[in-house]
Design an enzyme around this catalytic site. Structure first.
Site, short mmCIF file in Angstrom:
data_model
loop_
_atom_site.label_atom_id
_atom_site.label_comp_id
_atom_site.label_asym_id
_atom_site.label_seq_id
_atom_site.Cartn_x
_atom_site.Cartn_y
_atom_site.Cartn_z
N TRP A 73 0.78 -1.04 0.04
CA TRP A 73 -0.13 -0.12 0.05
C TRP A 73 0.88 1.06 0.04
CZ3 TRP A 73 -1.58 3.75 3.29
CH2 TRP A 73 -2.85 4.70 3.18
N ASN A 99 6.87 -4.13 5.89
CA ASN A 99 5.57 -3.36 6.39
C ASN A 99 6.13 -2.05 7.28
OD1 ASN A 99 4.15 -5.05 5.30
ND2 ASN A 99 2.94 -5.68 6.92
N GLY A 100 5.56 -0.88 7.13
CA GLY A 100 5.91 0.19 8.13
C GLY A 100 6.55 1.14 7.43
N HIS A 506 -27.38 25.87 14.96
CA HIS A 506 -26.04 26.77 15.20
C HIS A 506 -25.08 26.79 13.91
CE1 HIS A 506 -26.99 27.44 19.43
NE2 HIS A 506 -27.35 26.10 19.42
#
Ligand code: F6R
Length: 609
Positions: A73, A99-100, A506
């Site tokens: 990814w 990963n990371g 509001h």
């Protein structure tokens, strides 16, 4: 987010890797790759879906029984074949998947360039790959030394699987703040960033801790610490069913998981209620500790944060302990002042969400007691918390959470009821009534699923063309509106906002015009009339309203479509009202023909900031 799988054993690795990667597809990815070792290591990568990779290797003879695979990814560098993993070092000594995020990768590129290293990709992973090779060649002390030196040199988070050219019978694994499990059976050793990838092959696993290293041989796994000393680890058994990670005839995992809610909620309640008593002993929290709690800080992200918003109302009401709920990414950086007798409650399905993990660490660094509600056993948050309450949702594959959310909710009810009893805020009769009612939730949801699904499908298909929607409610109805609104936007890409009904006037009411969809949730007796008035206001400005309310209530004056949920105790309505809201999100996405289980830009567990 990225996914990793690996295998070293007697069987053909390619089949196991591709099968494992297919089980990780739900995490979101934009390219995929594998490295298989036969006589030498061969790497194949493809942009896009796993089918592209399968197509590319369909005529290859890949008989190797050792290999690693990855779904990427994109973070550093666009999603293309060059940036896809596995990466290989300059001299071909190291092949690696990661990963990371390596935070100091720019600085490391400069260092390596001084030593004549060249880079073909834009990734931080390629830097990691070459740094291992650099230390391996420089110190000539083998994989343990090279990986350990790399671990102390890089900053960031990582789970890596590495093959060394010179060590044909081994795969090496290391991690820091990114998940990884290692499995074992009579046919070999397995590694994966997420349980479903290897569940079919083995349920016997090791959990590797931060800054540890593992060597996977064909028949055993050896662990080392940062000093290079061998460490012993216990094998653990995963309780999840293989079938829970399969679609089993459903069109999408999301609808399967919505339908699994009665069972997983029941399992979670049964794990907490014994003989008409809520038993928190498995968490290790004692009555004495509970009596001392001065404040509760609930910290989580996304849907888990919405559980926290519900829990805030219920915990505060039932225990009279002040409760504050915060988004983890805010909590971690705002230097929170925490009472020393406070309890930080982290809620997380995956147990790996980077911001929630950082919030947990912040609380621990201040010496505050921590309790987490987690679904994945052995995950980082579960391991680092002082106390853990496990939800029994099983593997959740659809990116949008449904069943895990619902089990987190009932876990929070159980905490609130038990804390309330321990603090003498409710008598035994109310305690027993609440438990009795809690136990009826699964059946009520089951009936709703049987009775409501077709109608909601029809209503949703009518609205799939809209661009905006609003969800309104007060109190617990507002809390669940937050979740309903998130479900709609994340899977159907329809812009949607949840508002506390009293807050509309509001400002936001100026957006209501002819045909704007407003979903009103109205279950809380004491504020019923107030929300009805707010619905009158939006209707008189042309809004089309779907009202979710309790059976027997007459909301016909303010509702174009009414969805009735069964009667229950006021605290438990979120468990019922969330079901039609999940179904609205799901069916709107289905009628738009979207990829419901893997919405664009989203990942299942957000292990980076
Ligand atoms: C939305 C969703 C996310 C997660 C969030 C936290 O459907 O799934 O908002 O709730 O990313 O994830 P966990 O619970 O794994 O910490």
């Amino acid at each position: 987010m990225c996914g990793i799988v690996g295998y070293n054993g007697k069987d053909k690795a390619v089949d196991i890797l591709l099968d494992g990667l297919s089980k990780l597809e739900y995490r979101g990815y934009d390219s995929a790759g594998i490295a298989i070792r036969d006589k030498k290591i061969e790497i194949y990568k493809a942009k896009g879906k796993l089918t592209n990779l399968k197509e590319k290797i369909k005529d290859k003879e890949l008989n190797g029984t050792c290999g690693i695979g990855h779904t990427r990814w994109a973070t550093h560098g666009e999603p293309n074949e060059l940036n896809a993993h596995p990466h290989i070092s300059n001299d071909g000594i190291v092949t690696l998947v990661h990963n990371g995020i390596i935070e100091n990768y720019q600085e490391l590129i400069l260092k390596l360039k001084k030593h004549n290293y060249e880079f073909y990709s834009q990734t931080d992973t390629e830097v990691l790959t070459n740094l291992i090779e650099y230390y391996y060649k420089k110190y000539k002390m083998g994989p343990i030394d090279a990986i350990n030196r790399t671990m102390v040199r890089v900053r960031g988070s990582y789970a890596i699987a590495v093959m060394f050219k010179d060590y044909p019978d081994e795969i090496w694994v290391a991690r820091k703040d990114s998940p990884m499990i290692i499995g074992l059976n009579e046919n070999g050793t397995y590694l994966a960033s997420d349980v479903p990838a290897i569940l079919k092959y083995t349920k016997t696993v090791y959990y590797i801790d931060n800054l540890e290293l593992a060597c996977l041989r064909k028949d055993k796994v050896i662990f080392y610490d940062l000093n290079g000393d061998e460490i012993k680890k216990e094998l653990k058994e995963i309780k999840w069913d293989v079938s829970s990670a399969e679609k089993e005839g459903y069109e999408h995992f999301m609808i399967k998981e919505i339908n699994e809610q009665p069972v997983v909620i029941k399992n979670t309640i049964n794990s907490l209620v014994k003989d008409n008593n809520i038993d928190l002993s498995k968490t290790g929290l004692t009555e004495e500790e509970i009596k001392k709690i001065s404040q509760i800080y609930i910290v989580a992200c996304g849907s888990a944060y919405h559980v926290g918003v519900c829990a805030q109302y219920i915990l505060e009401d039932l225990t009279r302990i002040p409760v504050r709920v915060e988004i983890a990414s805010e909590f971690r950086y705002r230097k929170p002042i925490l009472d020393k007798n406070g309890l930080v409650l982290i809620i997380s399905q995956s147990g790996e969400t980077a911001d929630s993990l950082a919030a947990l660490r912040e609380a621990k660094s201040q010496g505050i007691k921590t309790l987490s509600i987690v679904n994945v056993v052995g995950s980082s948050i579960a391991r680092e918390s002082d106390h853990v309450l496990y939800t029994l949702a099983g593997p959740e594959i659809a990116v949008a959470t449904t069943k895990a959310f619902s089990t987190q909710l009932v876990a929070c009810y159980a905490l609130a009821i038990e804390f309330s009893k321990i603090l003498n805020k409710i008598d035994n009769n109310i305690y027993l009534d609440l438990i009795d009612e809690l136990e009826t939730i699964p059946e009520k949801i089951s009936n709703m699923l049987d009775n409501l699904t077709t109608d909601i499908q029809k209503i949703s298909s009518k609205f799939s063309h809209i661009h905006d929607a609003f969800y309104i409610g007060r109190g617990l109805d507002y809390a669940i509106s937050l979740e309903g609104s998130l479900k709609l936007k994340e899977v159907s890409y329809i812009h949607s906002e949840a508002y506390a009904a009293g807050e509309l006037k509001h400002g936001t009411i100026s957006l209501i015009e002819n045909g704007t969809l407003v979903v009103g949730v109205v279950t809380q007796e004491d504020i019923f009339e107030k929300t009805i008035s707010n619905l009158v206001e939006v209707r008189s400005r042309g809004a089309y309203t779907i009202v979710v309310t309790e059976e027997g209530k007459d909301v016909s004056k303010v509702s174009n479509n009414t969805i009735f949920v069964p009667k229950t105790n006021r605290y438990f309505f979120p468990s019922l009202t969330v079901v039609p809201l999940q179904l609205i999100g799901y069916y709107m996405a289905v009628s738009k023909g979207l990829d419901v289980d893997k919405p664009r830009n989203l990942a299942k567990s957000v292990t980076v900031e």
